[in-house]
Design a protein around this motif. Structure first.
Motif, PDB file in Angstrom:
ATOM      1  N   SER A  46      -4.096   6.575  -5.986  1.00  0.00           N
ATOM      2  CA  SER A  46      -3.054   7.373  -5.332  1.00  0.00           C
ATOM      3  C   SER A  46      -3.663   8.298  -4.294  1.00  0.00           C
ATOM      4  CB  SER A  46      -2.290   8.207  -6.359  1.00  0.00           C
ATOM      5  OG  SER A  46      -1.542   7.362  -7.185  1.00  0.00           O
ATOM      6  N   GLN A  91       5.450   6.613  -5.932  1.00  0.00           N
ATOM      7  CA  GLN A  91       5.527   6.170  -7.309  1.00  0.00           C
ATOM      8  C   GLN A  91       6.774   6.815  -7.922  1.00  0.00           C
ATOM      9  OE1 GLN A  91       1.763   6.806  -9.145  1.00  0.00           O
ATOM     10  NE2 GLN A  91       2.502   6.290 -11.186  1.00  0.00           N
ATOM     11  N   ASP A 168       3.079   3.047  -3.637  1.00  0.00           N
ATOM     12  CA  ASP A 168       2.297   3.468  -4.797  1.00  0.00           C
ATOM     13  C   ASP A 168       2.950   2.940  -6.063  1.00  0.00           C
ATOM     14  OD1 ASP A 168       0.515   4.668  -6.439  1.00  0.00           O
ATOM     15  OD2 ASP A 168       0.824   6.721  -5.683  1.00  0.00           O
TER      16      ASP A 168
HETATM   17 MG   LIG Z   1      -1.546   7.000  -9.191  1.00  0.00          MG
END
Ligand SMILES: [Mg+2]
Ligand SMILES: Nc1ncnc2c1ncn2[C@@H]1O[C@H](COP(=O)(O)OP(=O)(O)O)[C@@H](O)[C@H]1O
Lengths: 229, 432
Positions: A46, A91, A168
């Motif tokens: 990330s 994400q 992500d």
């Molecule tokens: Mg991550």
């Protein structure tokens, strides 16, 4: 073209809690590539994607986004570059769940000075159609299923027609079938000429990309071509 | 346009927050307005008394002199003292009348008037019972002071059938239309009550030439009094008090004067100049002495009406403060959702200034909305209950207060937004 040169990223630099999240990373991603960044949780995936997406900056080294050397610009210019060049899929979707699908998709357009109010509707509808979410434009995001939410997130990522899509863990929260759907969407985007970089810890997802970069403990331990099955 | 639509959307998702703030706000503004309306009413009232009424009437004062008084002498003396004012003489002469029922002989009464002494209580009582006093005014008090008159003023051109038209005090047992018979200056006279003061202030503050003649003083135009023939130098002597000092006897002449203050002098200055002439023994201060100025309206009485409300002020302020804190706290409590939204906007390419603008405009709109709503509520309350809880001052003050509060809230809001690290927020997002 995206290029990282000797990039180091520290969190809490020079503090007791210092974390060396990326270690001397060198990486070039050419236009039109479809890249998967793999690694276990905490390996720095990330962090890397955030740097690529101009959401965060490296501690050391250089990052080139096309002709821009990102760290040389003011945060306002970086915001503009991010707006124009990059579609980011956070994400866990990163959508405002109270707001309608339409509104969520509209945000990048709102902050894009080149897009006029009148054009927005057409662009949003188009992006929603591409991502197969045009049926529930009026619905608030919280009423959608996970796969639908991810499609909305993707629609939002592409609505500004950026050249680069960064995602992500786009499939982490989804069941296998839906994950496949989403991957197909990303593959299609790539086929239409977008550079796609996805972060995943799932090998079956990574195998659908043309290039797999493996991260471990902040270092690139392998960088291979991959021919999707 | 685009930003506006976004602001609209942000505002819509802050509906509950909006309602909360509005409630806090309405409550606070209500109290605030009430408070200010009351206090500004009070201040305005005091101002009115100090400026307008006292300006018109200024001071009723008592002047004394060893030499006979005349309007010219009084105004000359005032000029000499540097008191800039217009002057009206209230009681320039008085006449003492004796009722028919009096069992005291005229000679005896005459003696009384020259040797009146409180020590002689039996005489005193008699005197009080059987005599009364008619004062001639040059200026009828209700023309200048806040004293309402029931009935009418004695009219010099009107025929009252040989009777002397008079005004009585509010405490008098006489009513309009009553007649009173009396003797003075060797003649018989009849008074006809044509007017009655509605408040006692006249008695308390102004018309006090006959301190002993409570309940039995009558007032009329001094020209009527003079024309009637009941006014004689002898009677006049009654109004010239006698003083005895070691060396000699002397008469002290006195009269009540209304001084009309002019614009270029402060009330306190005015008063102090008159007070400066207080001591009768001070040669340097001229031969006219101004006594304690008396005020047309008692300021303390006026304040009393407000005292109970004024005492509630700390409570008002406390509640208003709590309300304001509530509003600010609300800003903090909502920070999380706003930060989240801001993080999403930033990941979509919004820069710092745009986020600050959106935030500030939203705060402003919420404030504006709540303000309008609370003012409407205030107006409705005002209309329905007739409560004076809103006035120009309170609107002004409230507007200022709201402005400060809004600025405060948007500063806090913007600081929390800009200080929050977008990435941390996004990560928190991710970990949900
Ligand atoms: Mg991550
Ligand atoms: N804001 C932060 N402050 C301190 N450490 C952080 C922060 N963000 C990430 N890290 C640490 O950096 C490392 C890499 O994190 P991350 O890039 O999120 O990994 P991944 O996405 O591969 O799971 C981890 O050890 C994580 O704990």
């Amino acid at each position: 073209m995206i290029k990282l040169e000797n990039v180091d990223k520290y969190y809490n630099y020079h503090m007791d809690t210092e974390v060396h999240a990326l270690k001397n990373v060198n990486l070039t991603i050419n236009d039109g590539e479809m890249v998967a960044i793999m690694g276990v949780s905490g390996s720095g995936k990330s962090t890397m994607l955030h740097i690529l997406g101009c959401l965060d900056s490296q501690t050391k080294g250089k990052y080139f986004l096309g002709e821009y050397e990102v760290c040389k610009y003011s945060s306002n210019t970086i915001a503009e570059i991010r707006n124009e060049e990059i579609g980011f899929v956070l994400q866990n979707f990163g959508l405002l769940s109270d707001k309608s699908v339409y509104e969520n998709i509209s945000y990048p357009l709102i902050f894009n000075p080149a897009v006029k109010y009148k054009m927005m509707k057409r662009l949003i509808t188009k992006a929603a159609e591409d991502m197969l979410v045009s049926d529930f434009l009026k619905k608030p995001v919280k009423e959608l299923s996970g796969g639908q939410k991810q499609r909305v997130a993707l629609a939002r990522a592409i609505v500004n027609r950026p050249n680069i899509i960064l995602a992500d863990e786009p499939t982490a929260a989804l069941d296998k079938n839906t994950a496949n759907d989403i991957m197909n969407v990303l593959i299609n985007l790539n086929k239409n000429g977008k550079t796609v970089v996805i972060v995943t810890h799932d090998r079956s997802v990574a195998e659908k990309c043309n290039r797999i970069i493996e991260l471990s403990d902040g270092e690139i331990i392998s960088d291979k071509e991959n021919i999707p099955a | 346009m685009k930003i506006l639509s976004l602001i609209r959307s942000v505002l819509l998702s802050r509906k509950r927050n909006c309602i909360m703030i509005s409630l806090c706000f309405i409550f606070t503004t209500l109290l605030f307005n009430l408070m200010i309306a009351i206090s500004s009413d009070y201040i305005n009232g005091v101002n009115y008394i100090s400026k307008n009424r006292y300006d018109r009437t200024a001071i009723v004062t008592h002047t004394t002199s060893l030499k006979p008084l005349s309007a010219q002498r009084i105004s000359d003396e005032l000029k000499r003292q540097g008191v800039k004012c217009r002057m009206e003489i209230l009681n320039i002469n008085s006449s003492l009348m004796y009722s028919e029922q009096s069992r005291i002989s005229d000679e005896y009464i005459k003696l009384l008037t020259y040797n009146l002494h409180p020590d002689n209580l039996s005489l005193y009582t008699r005197y009080e019972k059987d005599s009364f006093n008619v004062s001639g005014y040059t200026t009828e008090p209700s023309e200048y002071l806040d004293v309402e008159l029931e009935g009418e003023k004695p009219d010099i051109n009107k025929d009252y059938g040989g009777k002397i038209p008079v005004i009585v005090q509010s405490v008098s047992d006489k009513e309009i239309g009553d007649t009173v018979k009396g003797r003075a200056a060797q003649g018989k006279f009849e008074l006809l009550v044509v007017g009655k003061y509605k408040s006692n202030e006249v008695w308390d503050l102004l018309l006090s030439p006959g301190d002993l003649l409570y309940n039995s003083s009558y007032y009329t135009d001094y020209r009527i009094l003079e024309k009637s023939g009941c006014y004689t130098p002898d009677n006049r002597d009654f109004t010239e008090k006698q003083y005895e000092n070691d060396d000699n006897y002397f008469h002290e002449h006195f009269c009540d004067v209304i001084l009309l203050k002019t614009d270029d002098m402060f009330y306190a200055e005015f008063e102090s100049r008159i007070r400066n002439t207080w001591s009768v023994n001070d040669e340097k201060k001229g031969d006219i002495i101004f006594g304690n100025p008396l005020f047309g309206v008692d300021k303390d009485t006026f304040s009393n009406d407000y005292i109970s409300l004024l005492q509630l002020f700390p409570a008002f302020i406390a509640i208003a403060v709590v309300g304001s804190i509530g509003i600010v706290a609300n800003g903090f409590l909502n920070a999380e959702s706003r930060i989240k939204a801001a993080a999403v906007f930033r990941s979509c390419g919004a820069n710092t200034s745009k986020i600050a603008i959106i935030n500030t405009v939203c705060e402003l709109v919420v404030m504006l909305f709540s303000t309008i709503v609370s003012f409407i509520i205030l107006l409705i309350i005002k209309l329905i209950f007739g409560l004076n809880i809103i006035n120009a001052d309170s609107i002004l003050f409230t507007a200022l207060y709201l402005l400060i509060l809004t600025v405060l809230i948007s500063i806090i809001g913007n600081i929390t937004l800009l200080k929050s690290k977008m990435l941390d927020v996004i990560r928190r997002y991710e970990n949900q």
